[in-house]
Design a protein around this motif. Structure first.
Motif, mmCIF file in Angstrom:
data_model
loop_
_atom_site.group_PDB
_atom_site.id
_atom_site.type_symbol
_atom_site.label_atom_id
_atom_site.label_comp_id
_atom_site.label_asym_id
_atom_site.label_seq_id
_atom_site.Cartn_x
_atom_site.Cartn_y
_atom_site.Cartn_z
ATOM 1 N N GLU A 64 0.822 -1.212 0.000
ATOM 2 C CA GLU A 64 0.000 0.000 0.000
ATOM 3 C C GLU A 64 0.861 1.268 0.000
ATOM 4 O O GLU A 64 2.054 1.229 0.307
ATOM 5 N N CYS A 173 5.598 3.893 -1.704
ATOM 6 C CA CYS A 173 5.128 2.514 -1.856
ATOM 7 C C CYS A 173 6.294 1.663 -2.328
ATOM 8 O O CYS A 173 6.999 2.045 -3.277
ATOM 9 N N GLN A 279 -10.730 2.839 2.751
ATOM 10 C CA GLN A 279 -9.302 3.069 2.995
ATOM 11 C C GLN A 279 -8.980 4.521 3.328
ATOM 12 O O GLN A 279 -8.110 4.795 4.142
ATOM 13 N N ARG A 423 -8.036 -6.855 2.908
ATOM 14 C CA ARG A 423 -6.684 -6.824 2.317
ATOM 15 C C ARG A 423 -5.971 -8.154 2.520
ATOM 16 O O ARG A 423 -5.296 -8.664 1.617
#
Length: 430
Positions: A64, A173, A279, A423
């Motif tokens: 993420e 990321c 999210q 997730r």
């Protein structure tokens, strides 16, 4: 908004013993997910089992976008910040060409960490303190002393990661292919535009290492069920109703509706926006008979953010809240802003970095007093640290049986747990 995506940003896949152990660890996580009852706390081992921690890093933190810091920290060429995302030490640096890059903070010679300080300015080169291999600020190898003539410098640059900026906030990321960043950046842009975070100034920073799993830290933040007794300083200005997760009764939401309407009428976007998977979200919320999160409810800084309408137009602009899982939440009030960066440092330890930002032209001692600016959240962080550590001790007990969440007070926690478990399931293939 900008995104610098680098091919092959992630390190090679795990090999040897680590790869061989992964199926067994995944079996542990699958069994715990099957055990979890919707609307209830997670099973205790999900807050301390090393196998779950490994899965969290592999399936969440290493995939993420993670909040790193602020563009205002990285305004000058050579300015850098460091952070460790799971098992990946990173350095985010502004190049001499003005481009912001995220690089794996690991020398290509023998693996020493290049930059140890949380932030600084390396000027024109990144130099390994071990054997003085030197790298350009774009990560390419500049010089390696006394190496074989056949060495190919172009193949020995620092490995890149991905970096994205959204309204002055910097994210990184380490995945080979990152999730889309643009939807998040576009969602928050209008709400954050008046605060000019790229031109802000850091007034203070606090770093705590909490003795608790990162999920406990996030769950604690996602509800104010505990605030009335636990946070007397914060409760002077922050509403106890669950408005930040879209909840609250009609009466509790009335003040927020009035603030939102006044700001919208003045051209300042303020509505509740949330991603479909929970999210991230951004919203404006009324404070509790206050204009800032201070002990007396009055602004801590003598002037407000330049992009907000003047007090003669809208006196009370409330608090803009922004969340982005797994790593950050933040508050933006009329006179200052606070960002919180959370990073797991082990199965039962979490680093929390809190940053207070003020308008770029504000001068300490003239426009604001540091104690007035910081005292509410310094106290609140200490109180939350104690609560998280107390909960960590309890969920580690074999006697812990997960209880139900309050759908009224803990809807934000329910949303977070739904995002997190999805997730894991998606990453495990089921």
């Amino acid at each position: 908004m900008s995104v610098t995506s680098q091919p092959n940003a992630a390190p090679p896949p795990a090999q040897g013993a680590a790869a061989a152990a992964r199926p067994a660890a995944q079996a542990v996580v699958r069994a715990l997910l099957d055990e979890h009852r919707p609307g209830h706390c997670l099973p205790g081992p999900m807050y301390h089992d090393p196998a779950v921690h490994a899965a969290d890093l592999d399936l969440v933190w290493h995939r993420e976008w993670v909040f790193a810091g602020h563009e205002c920290e990285l305004a000058e060429p050579g300015a850098y910040i460091t952070l460790t995302v799971g098992t990946h030490p990173l350095v985010v640096v502004r190049g001499t060409d003005g481009v912001l890059r995220a690089l794996h903070n690991v020398c290509r010679h023998r693996g020493a960490v290049l930059c140890e300080a949380p932030s600084g300015n390396t000027r024109r080169k990144l130099v390994c303190p071990y054997h003085q291999w030197a790298y350009e600020l774009d990560g390419s190898l500049y010089k390696a002393r006394a190496m074989p003539p056949g060495m190919t410098p172009s193949e020995l640059g620092l490995r890149p990661a991905h970096v994205g900026t959204a309204s002055g906030l910097v994210f990184v990321c380490v995945a080979d292919t990152p999730p889309p960043f643009e939807p998040f950046a576009a969602t928050v842009a209008a709400h954050l535009a008046p605060f000019d975070l790229a031109g802000a100034k850091i007034a203070h920073e606090s770093v705590l290492v909490e003795q608790g799993n990162w999920k406990l830290v996030m769950e604690n933040n996602r509800e104010c069920y505990h605030c009335r007794i636990s946070h007397p300083e914060l409760a002077k200005s922050f509403p106890l109703a669950p408005l930040h997760s879209g909840g609250g009764s009609e009466d509790e939401a009335r003040a927020t509706a009035e603030v939102v309407a006044a700001c919208e009428a003045a051209g300042v976007p303020s509505g509740f926006l949330m991603s479909d998977d929970f999210q991230y979200r951004v919203m404006r919320m009324a404070l509790e008979h206050a204009r800032s999160m201070t002990m007396d409810g009055e602004p801590a800084v003598a002037h407000r953010w330049a992009g907000l309408p003047g007090e003669d137009v809208v006196r009370d602009v409330g608090d803009v809240l922004l969340y982005h899982y797994p790593s950050m939440w933040s508050h933006y009030v009329g006179d200052h802003a606070l960002t919180f960066r959370m990073l797991p440092t082990g199965p039962t330890t979490t680093e929390l970095r809190t940053t207070w930002l003020v308008p770029g032209d504000a001068v300490e001692g003239e426009d604001y007093d540091l104690k007035t600016l910081t005292e509410v959240w310094l106290a609140t962080n200490d109180q939350d640290t104690a609560l998280v550590e107390r909960t960590q001790r309890g969920v580690t007990s074999p006697a812990f049986v997960p209880g139900p969440y309050s759908e009224v007070e803990e809807d934000g926690v329910i949303q977070f747990v739904a995002w997190y478990t999805e997730r894991l399931r998606a990453g495990l293939g089921g």
